[in-house]
Design an enzyme around this catalytic site. Sequence first.
Site, PDB file in Angstrom:
ATOM      1  N   ASP A   1      60.615   2.070   3.867  1.00 50.80           N
ATOM      2  CA  ASP A   1      60.060   2.985   3.293  1.00 50.80           C
ATOM      3  C   ASP A   1      59.280   2.662   2.007  1.00 50.80           C
ATOM      4  OD1 ASP A   1      60.655   4.824   5.482  1.00 50.80           O
ATOM      5  OD2 ASP A   1      62.932   5.098   4.513  1.00 50.80           O
TER       6      ASP A   1
ATOM      7  N   GLY B   1      58.691   7.352   7.821  1.00 46.69           N
ATOM      8  CA  GLY B   1      58.586   7.839   6.751  1.00 46.69           C
ATOM      9  C   GLY B   1      58.846   9.331   6.570  1.00 46.69           C
TER      10      GLY B   1
ATOM     11  N   GLU C   1      56.115  10.529  10.363  1.00 46.66           N
ATOM     12  CA  GLU C   1      57.053  11.503  10.837  1.00 46.66           C
ATOM     13  C   GLU C   1      57.632  12.754   9.841  1.00 46.66           C
ATOM     14  OE1 GLU C   1      60.895   9.263  11.694  1.00 46.66           O
ATOM     15  OE2 GLU C   1      61.099   8.867   9.429  1.00 46.66           O
TER      16      GLU C   1
ATOM     17  N   LEU D   1      60.226  -0.370  16.601  1.00 47.42           N
ATOM     18  CA  LEU D   1      59.603  -1.568  16.740  1.00 47.42           C
ATOM     19  C   LEU D   1      59.236  -2.011  15.236  1.00 47.42           C
ATOM     20  CD1 LEU D   1      57.653  -0.873  20.095  1.00 47.42           C
ATOM     21  CD2 LEU D   1      59.285  -2.478  19.723  1.00 47.42           C
TER      22      LEU D   1
ATOM     23  N   ARG E   1      60.319  -1.696  12.604  1.00 50.96           N
ATOM     24  CA  ARG E   1      61.230  -2.335  11.287  1.00 50.96           C
ATOM     25  C   ARG E   1      61.849  -3.600  11.851  1.00 50.96           C
ATOM     26  NH1 ARG E   1      65.845   2.393  11.200  1.00 50.96           N
ATOM     27  NH2 ARG E   1      67.289   1.470  12.673  1.00 50.96           N
TER      28      ARG E   1
END
Length: 412
Positions: A145, A190, A245, A298, A300
């Site tokens: 993040d 995020g 998101e 995916l 991360r």
Amino acid sequence: MSELKGACIFGQSGGPTSVINASAYGVISTALKNPNITRVFGAEHGIKGVLNDRLFDMGQEDPAELELLKYTPSSALGSCRYKMKDPDVDDTDYKRILEIFKKYDVRYFFYNGGNDSMDTCNKISKYMQKVGYECRVMGVPKTIDNDLFGTDHCPGFASAAKYIATSCMEVYQDARVYDTGMICIIEIMGRHAGWLTAAAALATAYGAGPDLIYVPEVDFDMEQFLTDVERIYKEKGNCMVAVSEGIHYADGSFVSEAKTSATDGFGHAQLGGLATMLADAVKQKTGAKVRGIELSLLQRCGAHLASETDIEESYMSGKAAVENAVAGITDKMVGFERSYEGGQYVCKTKLLGLTDVANTEKKVPLEWINAAHNGIEKPFIDYVLPLVQGEPKLPKQDSLPRFAKLKKVIVK
């Protein structure tokens, strides 16, 4: 401070990244070589491993397997989302941690995580000071993040940003193969900070990315969004959108229909399903073919698209945590500071107070978001581009990834 000898515990917490184990390797390999650190323990599932007396003896691992941690995604020791209460309200956990520290003569504690993990680290550090138990506590940063206070950037962010930019460029090609147009909406992680979603602007800067980008630093307007999408679709015959998101309306409520009573261990709403919801709204408005894509985990764990710069800096942060702790420093988190030498990007470590870092979120600067609140400006590109450089030489076996295989010997 005087020389301090004793064991150390290292733990991982929060959401994994593709490079968090590079930080682990930085801590573990440096600690194993230091004469002041008598034993090196890894906590199973973060602070829960300490509370449950589930510690791995890292000295019994094969050095070659440990080195593979640099290229192994996710949290090799196991992670957790566990919020410790304020010790003034309930000190049960802290007494148990102190008991474990004394049992194994732990004098160094390293915790690798994001905002909430730094809160845990801070609470433990302050408690040990309060009860007079000498233990040097250091936070090792981690979060895709990129929202930790005081550091230029966070380990894990660059690799996720590179994955997002690359994936957008690939989807861009795929979404334009037919003679009928398509609108593609890509949902990116995020909750409150839009750093990751903004990374999609890298793809746009290189000619194959989103037409529109929406981040949670500014309020979302559904009607304006639909108008923007329809306009671009009519102009180009195609439209790609990147959305965080965590985008929200002016009243603070999340746009995502998946906002439910379910939360993680820190009370944060579990988000998801936004791309599908927006795709439905766009289809009703335009009648076009619309596809919603959620990158989900995916973004991360994509070690194959990791940034070599990110890997090396993540290792550096773990190494610096041990070196500073042994030198007598405690109650800090390792942070990054950028500079340019001869026009070349340079990253060095610095130390930040745990109290300052704990639970403080760093947002994308508003001046890096365009006036229409649907795009990202060039200063962000200049900021992120040096971070995504370099291709890791990933170990392979029969052309497939060869990740670390740890024995995880429990300390008795």
